[in-house]
Write a protein that holds these residues in place. Structure first.
Motif, short mmCIF file in Angstrom:
data_model
loop_
_atom_site.label_atom_id
_atom_site.label_comp_id
_atom_site.label_asym_id
_atom_site.label_seq_id
_atom_site.Cartn_x
_atom_site.Cartn_y
_atom_site.Cartn_z
N THR A 225 0.85 -1.19 0.00
CA THR A 225 0.00 0.00 0.00
C THR A 225 0.89 1.25 0.00
N PRO A 226 0.59 2.25 -0.82
CA PRO A 226 1.40 3.48 -0.84
C PRO A 226 1.20 4.31 0.43
N HIS A 227 2.26 5.02 0.82
CA HIS A 227 2.21 5.90 1.99
C HIS A 227 2.84 7.25 1.66
N LYS A 228 2.13 8.29 1.95
CA LYS A 228 2.63 9.64 1.82
C LYS A 228 3.47 9.99 3.05
N ALA A 229 4.54 10.74 2.86
CA ALA A 229 5.38 11.17 3.98
C ALA A 229 5.10 12.64 4.29
N VAL A 230 4.60 12.89 5.49
CA VAL A 230 4.37 14.26 5.96
C VAL A 230 5.32 14.48 7.13
N ARG A 231 6.48 15.03 6.80
CA ARG A 231 7.57 15.09 7.76
C ARG A 231 7.80 13.70 8.35
N ASN A 232 7.65 13.50 9.63
CA ASN A 232 7.94 12.19 10.22
C ASN A 232 6.76 11.23 10.23
N GLU A 233 5.65 11.65 9.66
CA GLU A 233 4.43 10.84 9.69
C GLU A 233 4.20 10.16 8.33
N ASN A 234 3.64 8.95 8.37
CA ASN A 234 3.23 8.25 7.15
C ASN A 234 1.71 8.20 7.08
N ILE A 235 1.16 8.54 5.92
CA ILE A 235 -0.28 8.54 5.71
C ILE A 235 -0.61 7.65 4.53
N VAL A 236 -1.50 6.71 4.71
CA VAL A 236 -1.92 5.82 3.63
C VAL A 236 -2.61 6.62 2.54
N VAL A 237 -2.24 6.37 1.30
CA VAL A 237 -2.91 6.99 0.15
C VAL A 237 -3.30 5.88 -0.83
N ASP A 238 -4.23 6.20 -1.71
CA ASP A 238 -4.72 5.22 -2.67
C ASP A 238 -3.70 4.99 -3.80
N TRP A 239 -3.74 3.78 -4.37
CA TRP A 239 -3.06 3.55 -5.63
C TRP A 239 -3.67 4.47 -6.68
N VAL A 240 -2.85 5.02 -7.56
CA VAL A 240 -3.30 5.93 -8.61
C VAL A 240 -2.99 5.29 -9.96
N ASN A 241 -3.95 5.31 -10.85
CA ASN A 241 -3.76 4.74 -12.18
C ASN A 241 -2.89 5.68 -13.03
N TRP A 242 -1.80 5.12 -13.54
CA TRP A 242 -0.87 5.90 -14.37
C TRP A 242 -0.88 5.42 -15.82
N ASP A 243 -1.95 4.82 -16.28
CA ASP A 243 -1.97 4.24 -17.62
C ASP A 243 -1.63 5.26 -18.71
N ASN A 244 -2.08 6.50 -18.55
CA ASN A 244 -1.84 7.48 -19.61
C ASN A 244 -0.39 7.95 -19.67
N MET A 245 0.40 7.67 -18.65
CA MET A 245 1.82 8.00 -18.69
C MET A 245 2.68 6.75 -18.46
N GLY A 328 16.28 5.91 -10.58
CA GLY A 328 15.34 5.97 -9.46
C GLY A 328 13.92 6.03 -9.97
N GLY A 329 12.99 5.86 -9.05
CA GLY A 329 11.58 5.94 -9.42
C GLY A 329 10.77 6.54 -8.29
N GLY A 330 9.81 7.37 -8.64
CA GLY A 330 8.93 7.97 -7.65
C GLY A 330 7.48 7.89 -8.10
N TYR A 331 6.68 7.16 -7.34
CA TYR A 331 5.25 7.01 -7.60
C TYR A 331 4.51 7.56 -6.38
N ASP A 332 3.21 7.79 -6.52
CA ASP A 332 2.41 8.26 -5.39
C ASP A 332 2.55 7.29 -4.20
N GLY A 333 3.38 7.65 -3.22
CA GLY A 333 3.53 6.83 -2.03
C GLY A 333 4.55 5.73 -2.12
#
Length: 508
Positions: A225-245, A328-333
Motif C-alpha cells: 500500500t502506498p504511503h505519503k510522507a508528511v515530515r515524520n508521519e506516514n499517511i496511507v494513500v490510494d493507488w493511482v492509475n498511471w496508464d496514460n503516462m 530511481g523511481g517515484g510514484y504516489d507513495g
C-alpha cells in the motif's frame, strides 16, 4: 610443499566464502536498521551477483498498522524504472530495422509538436530518451496527472509546455518525452508500449508477477500500500492509475522479478540463448547522451565519482573506476531504485512503500561492501541532513497569512470557467458550503475553497494526494476589478499547477 599450497588455497577459499556470508549478514542488518530509522513502512531488496540472486527479502509491512509482511514477491510501483524497459524496447526495434535512433519523431507521430517549429521538426527518437529537448524537469506533468487524457492527448498538448533551455543544450527530466516514446512504439508495432514490453521482456524473462497497470493489482494480490510522507508521519494513500503516462512510469513489479530484469541487462541483453537486445544497442543505452556537472561538494559527498550523465532510459556514472548504471523511481507513495555495476556483474534493486530517500543509502552501502571499500553508514549520514523543503515552503506561505480580511466580491462573482491551452477548462463553482474547484478532465482533483485572505482562497482537496496538499487559488483582476484569471499555487516539487496560465472565458 604441495600440501602447504593446497592448505593455503583452502584457507583463501573458505576465507572468501566466510567474507561473502558475513557481507550479506552485514547488509541484511544494515537494511533492517535503516528501514526502522527512516520510518518507511515496508521495503524489499534483491541483490544479484554473477548471474545469481544472492539476496531477496522483504522488510516491514505492506500497510502501516496491519500485520501483513513484505516479501520478495510483494508488488510495488517501480515508477520511472519503467523508462529502461521502454528504451530497451525501442532498442529492439532498432535491431529489427523498424526504426532508427536518428528518426525524426514527427515521421512516426505527425502530430508531435514542441514549443517551436525547429525543435518540433528536428527532435529524434534518441532525443526523447535522454532529457535534452528543452523542457524543464517535470514540466507539464500536470497535464497527465490524475487526468482522463489518453497518452496521445497528452502528447498533443506538449506544444503548450514552456521552453526552459535551448534545444539539446541542457538537461530537464521529462516524463512527457517518454510518454511520446511509448506512442512511437505503438506507431511502429501496432501494439501499445505495455503489450510490446510484456511480449518482449516480461513474459520471456518469467517475470510472472510484473504488470503494467493498477487495474491488474487485485488479480495478482500480495501488493504493498502506498504511503505519503508528511515530515515524520506516514499517511496511507490510494493507488493511482498511471496508464496514460505508463511508458514513463507505469510498471509494477517485485524484487524477485526485477532481479531477472537486472540479470538480463548484466548478460548484455540475452534471454537463454537468444540475443534479444544486441550488444552495441545496449552499449548505446548505457552511453551518456546528456552529461551534467559533478560539483566539488558532490565529489566530497561521494568520493570515487568523476562524471555523471544520462544515457537512454538509464543514468550513467563512474565509481572507483567502474561504470554505474542506475535509475530511481517515484510514484504516489512509493520510491524505488535500481543500480548495476556491470564490471562486477552486480545489481541491486530497492522497492519501498514510502516517500523517503532510503533506497540510495541501501544501494550505495551494498556496492561498497562488494567493492571492499571502507564502510560508510550512508543511512546515518543522510538522516543527519534530512529536510522537508515542500513543508518549509508551505510554512513560509502560512506565516504570511493575513487574518481578518474579507473577499472583495460576493462568492457568486468568483464563479466561472478558466481556460489554458495546455490543460483545458477548470471551473470555479458555487457549492452548498462555498466555492468549489473542479478540473474538468481530472475529477480526482476535486476540492473545496475556503477564504484565505483578500481574494485568495485555500484549496481543501477532497482526497489525500501524495505529492502535495496545501495550496491556494488567487483571483486576478483588470483595472475595472473584473476577474480575468486565476493562479493556482500548490507548493511541491513534481506537479506544477503554476504552469497553468488560466484565463477566464465564461461567467457562472
Amino acid at each position: 610443499m604441495k600440501k602447504l599450497f593446497i592448505s593455503l588455497l583452502l584457507f583463501v577459499f573458505f576465507s572468501v566464502q566466510s567474507f561473502a556470508q558475513a557481507n550479506l549478514k552485514a547488509i541484511d542488518a544494515y537494511i533492517n536498521k535503516a528501514q526502522k530509522d527512516w520510518n518507511v513502512p515496508g521495503l524489499a531488496v534483491a541483490i544479484v551477483k554473477d548471474g545469481k540472486v544472492v539476496h531477496a527479502k522483504g522488510y516491514g509491512v505492506k500497510e502501516l498498522g496491519k500485520a501483513d509482511k513484505v516479501d520478495e514477491h510483494t508488488l510495488f510501483a517501480i515508477a520511472s524504472n519503467s523508462k529502461a524497459f521502454v528504451s530497451s524496447a525501442i532498442g529492439t526495434l532498432v535491431d529489427q530495422g523498424k526504426l532508427n535512433w536518428k528518426d525524426k519523431v514527427k515521421s512516426h507521430l505527425p502530430y508531435f509538436e514542441l514549443y517551436d517549429h525547429y525543435a518540433s521538426e528536428e527532435a529524434t527518437v534518441e532525443d526523447l530518451l535522454c532529457h535534452r529537448l528543452g523542457l524543464g524537469t517535470y514540466s507539464g506533468d500536470a497535464i497527465w496527472y490524475k487526468s482522463t487524457f489518453s497518452a496521445e492527448e497528452v502528447v498533443r498538448r506538449i506544444k503548450y509546455v514552456p521552453q526552459a533551455y535551448g534545444f539539446r543544450d541542457g538537461y530537464g527530466y521529462s516524463n512527457l518525452m517518454f510518454i511520446t516514446a511509448g506512442e512511437v512504439i505503438k506507431s511502429v508495432t501496432g501494439k501499445t508500449w505495455a503489450e510490446y514490453v510484456d511480449q518482449t521482456f516480461i513474459q520471456p524473462l518469467g517475470m510472472s508477477r510484473t504488470i503494467t497497470s493498477t487495474n491488474d493489482l487485485l488479480a495478482k494480490g500480495n501488493y504493498a500500500t502506498p504511503h505519503k510522507a508528511v515530515r515524520n508521519e506516514n499517511i496511507v494513500v490510494d493507488w493511482v492509475n498511471w496508464d496514460n503516462m505508463g511508458a514513463a512510469g507505469g510498471i509494477i513489479s517485485s524484487v524477485s522479478d526485477m532481479a531477472k530484469w537486472m540479470n538480463f541487462q548484466l548478460v548484455n541483453g540475452k534471454i537463454g540463448n537468444e540475443q534479444v537486445l544486441e550488444y552495441n544497442t545496449q552499449a548505446n543505452l548505457w552511453t551518456p547522451h546528456n552529461s551534467y556537472l559533478v560539483t566539488e561538494s558532490q565529489k566530497q559527498n561521494r568520493p570515487g565519482v568523476n562524471f555523471r550523465g544520462y544515457g537512454l532510459g538509464w543514468a550513467v556514472s563512474d565509481y572507483h573506476g567502474r561504470r554505474v548504471i542506475a535509475h530511481g523511481g517515484g510514484y504516489d507513495g512509493m520510491y524505488s531504485r535500481v543500480l548495476m555495476v556491470p564490471e562486477e556483474n552486480l545489481g541491486i534493486v530497492v522497492l519501498t512503500n514510502g516517500m523517503r530517500g532510503i533506497s540510495g543509502t541501501i544501494t550505495d552501502f551494498v556496492v561498497d561492501k562488494y567493492l571492499g571499500l571502507e564502510e560508510i553508514n550512508y543511512s546515518e549520514e543522510a538522516l543527519k541532513n534530512m529536510s522537508y523543503p515542500m513543508y518549509d515552503r508551505i510554512d513560509a506561505i502560512k506565516a504570511k497569512h493575513v487574518p481578518n480580511t474579507q473577499p472583495s466580491l460576493s462568492l457568486d462573482d468568483y464563479v466561472g470557467t478558466f481556460y489554458t491551452p495546455m490543460y483545458g477548462d477548470i471551473h470555479i463553482k458555487k457549492g452548498s458550503n462555498g466555492l468549489l474547484l473542479e478540473f474538468e478532465d481530472a475529477p480526482l482533483l476535486m476540492a473545496s475553497l475556503t477564504h484565505w485572505h483578500y481574494d485568495t482562497f485555500e484549496i481543501k482537496w477532497d482526497v489525500e494526494h501524495a505529492w502535495f496538499d496545501f495550496g491556494t487559488v488567487q483571483f486576478e483582476f483588470d483595472q475595472s476589478r473584473n476577474i480575468t484569471g486565476i493562479k493556482i499555487d500548490v507548493p511541491n516539487n513534481d506537479i506544477f499547477f503554476h504552469e497553468l496560465e488560466l484565463k477566464k472565458v465564461e461567467s457562472k
